[in-house]
Design a protein around this motif. Structure first.
Motif, PDB file in Angstrom:
ATOM      1  N   UNK A 127     -24.436 -26.448 -24.503  1.00  0.00           N
ATOM      2  CA  UNK A 127     -25.023 -25.858 -23.299  1.00  0.00           C
ATOM      3  C   UNK A 127     -24.120 -26.188 -22.127  1.00  0.00           C
ATOM      4  N   UNK A 128     -23.760 -25.178 -21.357  1.00  0.00           N
ATOM      5  CA  UNK A 128     -22.952 -25.362 -20.155  1.00  0.00           C
ATOM      6  C   UNK A 128     -23.861 -25.298 -18.933  1.00  0.00           C
ATOM      7  N   UNK A 129     -23.719 -26.262 -18.043  1.00  0.00           N
ATOM      8  CA  UNK A 129     -24.576 -26.358 -16.866  1.00  0.00           C
ATOM      9  C   UNK A 129     -23.737 -26.518 -15.610  1.00  0.00           C
ATOM     10  N   UNK A 130     -24.108 -25.776 -14.581  1.00  0.00           N
ATOM     11  CA  UNK A 130     -23.520 -25.934 -13.251  1.00  0.00           C
ATOM     12  C   UNK A 130     -24.676 -26.091 -12.274  1.00  0.00           C
ATOM     13  N   UNK A 131     -24.827 -27.324 -11.762  1.00  0.00           N
ATOM     14  CA  UNK A 131     -25.992 -27.668 -10.955  1.00  0.00           C
ATOM     15  C   UNK A 131     -25.611 -27.740  -9.485  1.00  0.00           C
ATOM     16  N   UNK A 132     -26.150 -26.819  -8.697  1.00  0.00           N
ATOM     17  CA  UNK A 132     -25.903 -26.770  -7.257  1.00  0.00           C
ATOM     18  C   UNK A 132     -27.092 -27.347  -6.506  1.00  0.00           C
ATOM     19  N   UNK A 133     -27.220 -28.678  -6.553  1.00  0.00           N
ATOM     20  CA  UNK A 133     -28.270 -29.357  -5.812  1.00  0.00           C
ATOM     21  C   UNK A 133     -29.673 -29.126  -6.332  1.00  0.00           C
ATOM     22  N   UNK A 134     -29.812 -28.716  -7.593  1.00  0.00           N
ATOM     23  CA  UNK A 134     -31.108 -28.357  -8.155  1.00  0.00           C
ATOM     24  C   UNK A 134     -31.654 -29.507  -9.003  1.00  0.00           C
TER      25      UNK A 134
ATOM     26  N   UNK B  71     -19.756 -29.070   2.910  1.00  0.00           N
ATOM     27  CA  UNK B  71     -19.570 -30.262   2.069  1.00  0.00           C
ATOM     28  C   UNK B  71     -18.574 -30.036   0.939  1.00  0.00           C
ATOM     29  N   UNK B  72     -17.830 -28.928   0.995  1.00  0.00           N
ATOM     30  CA  UNK B  72     -16.807 -28.684  -0.015  1.00  0.00           C
ATOM     31  C   UNK B  72     -17.279 -27.716  -1.077  1.00  0.00           C
ATOM     32  N   UNK B  73     -16.319 -27.016  -1.695  1.00  0.00           N
ATOM     33  CA  UNK B  73     -16.673 -25.989  -2.681  1.00  0.00           C
ATOM     34  C   UNK B  73     -16.198 -26.362  -4.084  1.00  0.00           C
ATOM     35  N   UNK B  74     -16.267 -27.662  -4.408  1.00  0.00           N
ATOM     36  CA  UNK B  74     -15.902 -28.085  -5.749  1.00  0.00           C
ATOM     37  C   UNK B  74     -17.121 -27.981  -6.658  1.00  0.00           C
ATOM     38  N   UNK B  75     -16.967 -27.243  -7.750  1.00  0.00           N
ATOM     39  CA  UNK B  75     -18.071 -27.021  -8.683  1.00  0.00           C
ATOM     40  C   UNK B  75     -17.707 -27.613 -10.039  1.00  0.00           C
ATOM     41  N   UNK B  76     -18.664 -28.345 -10.600  1.00  0.00           N
ATOM     42  CA  UNK B  76     -18.443 -29.050 -11.857  1.00  0.00           C
ATOM     43  C   UNK B  76     -19.366 -28.483 -12.932  1.00  0.00           C
TER      44      UNK B  76
ATOM     45  N   UNK C  67     -22.338 -28.398  -4.529  1.00  0.00           N
ATOM     46  CA  UNK C  67     -23.090 -28.104  -3.299  1.00  0.00           C
ATOM     47  C   UNK C  67     -24.068 -26.955  -3.494  1.00  0.00           C
ATOM     48  N   UNK C  68     -25.212 -26.987  -2.801  1.00  0.00           N
ATOM     49  CA  UNK C  68     -26.113 -25.835  -2.806  1.00  0.00           C
ATOM     50  C   UNK C  68     -25.428 -24.592  -2.260  1.00  0.00           C
ATOM     51  N   UNK C  69     -25.981 -23.451  -2.589  1.00  0.00           N
ATOM     52  CA  UNK C  69     -25.399 -22.189  -2.141  1.00  0.00           C
ATOM     53  C   UNK C  69     -25.457 -22.079  -0.623  1.00  0.00           C
TER      54      UNK C  69
END
Length: 375
Positions: A247-254, A283-288, A275-277
Motif C-alpha cells: 500500500x502506498x500512502x501520501x499523508x498531507x496532514x491527515x 511550509x514547503x512542498x516536499x511530499x513523502x 503539508x496540507x493542501x
C-alpha cells in the motif's frame, strides 16, 4: 408547486411522536370545550378557544386550521345557549381574528417548508455529484463508505472521499476542507474533480498531490471568503498497485489510517509529514510516499478527524485504534455499520463534526473462489 397535503405527508415521524403532536390542536379544543361545558360560568374556560387555531398554525395546513377555527366559533355559539353572559361576541371576535392570523401564519410556514424541501433536493443532487456512490469492489478490493453530517438537516459538507480503479491500481482519496458552509463544499468539489482526472493521468502519487495543490490554490483565489482568506485541506492519498501486497500512502496532514488483521491494528503514521493542501508555499512542498505491506484479508480504515475527535459527555475522544482492535468484522460494510452505531453511542447521538470514512479489504483466494462459484 407542492400542495399543503404533500408537505404535510412528508413530515418525518420520529417514533410516532410527530403524528401524536399533530393531534394536539384537536385535543386542546376538546379539552377546552369539555371544561367550558362542565364548569361554572364564572370560570369561563371558553375564552381559551382561540388558542386552538393558533396552535394548529404551527403544524397544520391552511384549510384544516381555518376549519378548526370555524369549529371553535361554532362551539362558542353553542355554549352561549347554555351559559348566558359569557361575552360571546368578544370571544367570537377573538376566535375569528386569531384564526385569520393563524391561517396566514400557516401559509407562510408552508411556503418556507416548500422552499426548504427544494433546497434539500438540490443539496441531495449536489451530494451525489460530490460524494457519488462508490463501487463495492474494484480489482479485488472491497470498498465501503460512510458519511455522517454533524447537523441532522445537513446534506453536504467539507469532508470528501473517492476511490477509482486506474491503470496504476486502485487509488483512493479522503480529506477534510477546513471551514464550513458552501465555501468548504466548493473547495471539496475542486479537490475531488481534480483527483478524478489526475488519478488516471499521473503515474505517481506526488504528481497527483501537486495537481490537487494547484486546484485548491486556484479555487481559493477565485472564490475568496470574507472571514477566511485562504482555503486549505488535509488529505490522504493511497494506492494499491496491481498484483502487489503493498500500500502506498501520501499523508498531507491527515489522521493516520489503520490496518486491522486478526485483532492486531497498525497505525500508519507517515515517516515524514507532508503539508496540507494549499499550505505548501508556507511550509514547503516536499511530499513523502510511505510503502507498507497490505496482505489479502487485511482491512484498511481511512477516516476524517470527525471520527477520532468525537467526544463523549466527559470530553473523552473516541478510542479508534482500541475500538478497531476489538472488532471481528469480516467485511467493510459490517465494520462501518458498527462504527456508525458506536460513534453515535459515544457522542450521545450528537456529532460535533462531519464524519467520512472508507473501509477496504483485500479479497483472499477463498473470496475469489466463492465469488466465482456464485457466478
Amino acid at each position: 408547486m407542492i400542495s399543503s397535503a404533500r408537505l404535510w405527508r412528508r413530515r418525518p415521524a420520529y417514533s410516532g411522536r410527530w403524528e401524536a403532536a399533530r393531534l394536539s390542536p384537536l385535543v386542546l379544543t376538546v379539552l377546552i370545550a369539555g371544561l367550558a361545558f362542565s364548569t361554572p360560568r364564572e370560570i369561563a374556560f371558553s375564552r381559551l378557544l382561540p388558542a386552538a387555531p393558533a396552535l394548529a398554525a404551527a403544524m397544520w395546513p391552511v384549510l384544516p386550521t381555518m376549519a378548526l377555527g370555524a369549529f371553535c366559533l361554532l362551539l362558542m355559539i353553542v355554549l352561549s345557549f347554555f351559559h348566558t353572559d359569557l361575552g360571546t361576541q368578544y370571544t367570537s371576535a377573538a376566535i375569528i381574528a386569531v384564526t385569520l392570523a393563524a391561517a396566514y401564519g400557516s401559509h407562510v410556514r408552508h411556503q418556507r417548508e416548500e422552499m426548504l424541501f427544494q433546497v434539500r433536493l438540490v443539496a441531495d443532487a449536489a451530494q451525489k455529484v460530490l460524494l457519488r456512490p462508490l463501487p463495492r469492489r474494484i480489482e479485488g478490493v472491497e470498498i465501503e463508505s460512510l458519511y455522517l453530517a454533524a447537523q441532522e438537516q445537513a446534506r453536504i459538507g467539507g469532508d470528501f472521499y473517492e476511490a477509482i480503479g486506474t491503470p496504476y491500481g486502485v487509488r483512493l482519496l479522503i480529506g477534510d476542507v477546513r471551514g464550513k458552509g458552501l465555501s468548504a463544499v466548493g473547495a471539496a468539489s475542486a479537490v475531488i474533480s481534480c483527483f478524478r482526472e489526475a488519478a488516471y493521468d499521473e503515474p505517481d502519487l506526488r504528481g497527483i498531490v501537486h495537481r490537487l495543490e494547484t486546484a485548491v490554490t486556484r479555487h481559493s483565489a477565485a472564490f475568496p471568503v470574507q472571514d477566511q482568506p485562504e482555503h486549505f485541506a488535509t488529505a490522504l492519498l493511497a494506492e494499491i498497485p496491481h498484483g502487489g501486497d503493498r500500500l502506498l500512502l501520501l499523508n498531507c496532514g491527515h489522521p493516520p489510517p489503520l490496518i486491522e488483521h486478526c485483532g492486531k491494528v497498525r497505525v500508519l503514521e507517515p515517516a515524514i509529514p507532508s503539508p496540507p493542501l494549499n499550505l505548501a508555499a508556507l511550509i514547503g512542498d516536499r511530499y513523502w510516499v510511505d510503502v507498507v505491506p497490505f496482505a489479502p484479508g487485511e482491512q484498511l480504515l481511512l477516516y476524517t478527524d470527525g471520527v477520532s475527535e468525537t467526544r463523549d459527555h466527559t470530553g473523552r475522544f473516541f478510542p479508534l485504534p482500541d475500538w478497531m482492535r476489538q472488532q471481528g468484522a469480516e467485511h467493510p460494510r459490517e465494520l462501518l455499520d458498527r462504527l456508525h452505531e458506536d460513534l453515535l453511542r459515544h457522542s450521545g447521538g450528537r456529532l460535533g463534526d462531519d464524519i467520512a470514512a472508507l473501509a477496504l479489504r483485500r479479497t483472499t483466494a477463498q473470496d475469489r473462489g466463492a465469488l466465482g462459484a456464485g457466478g
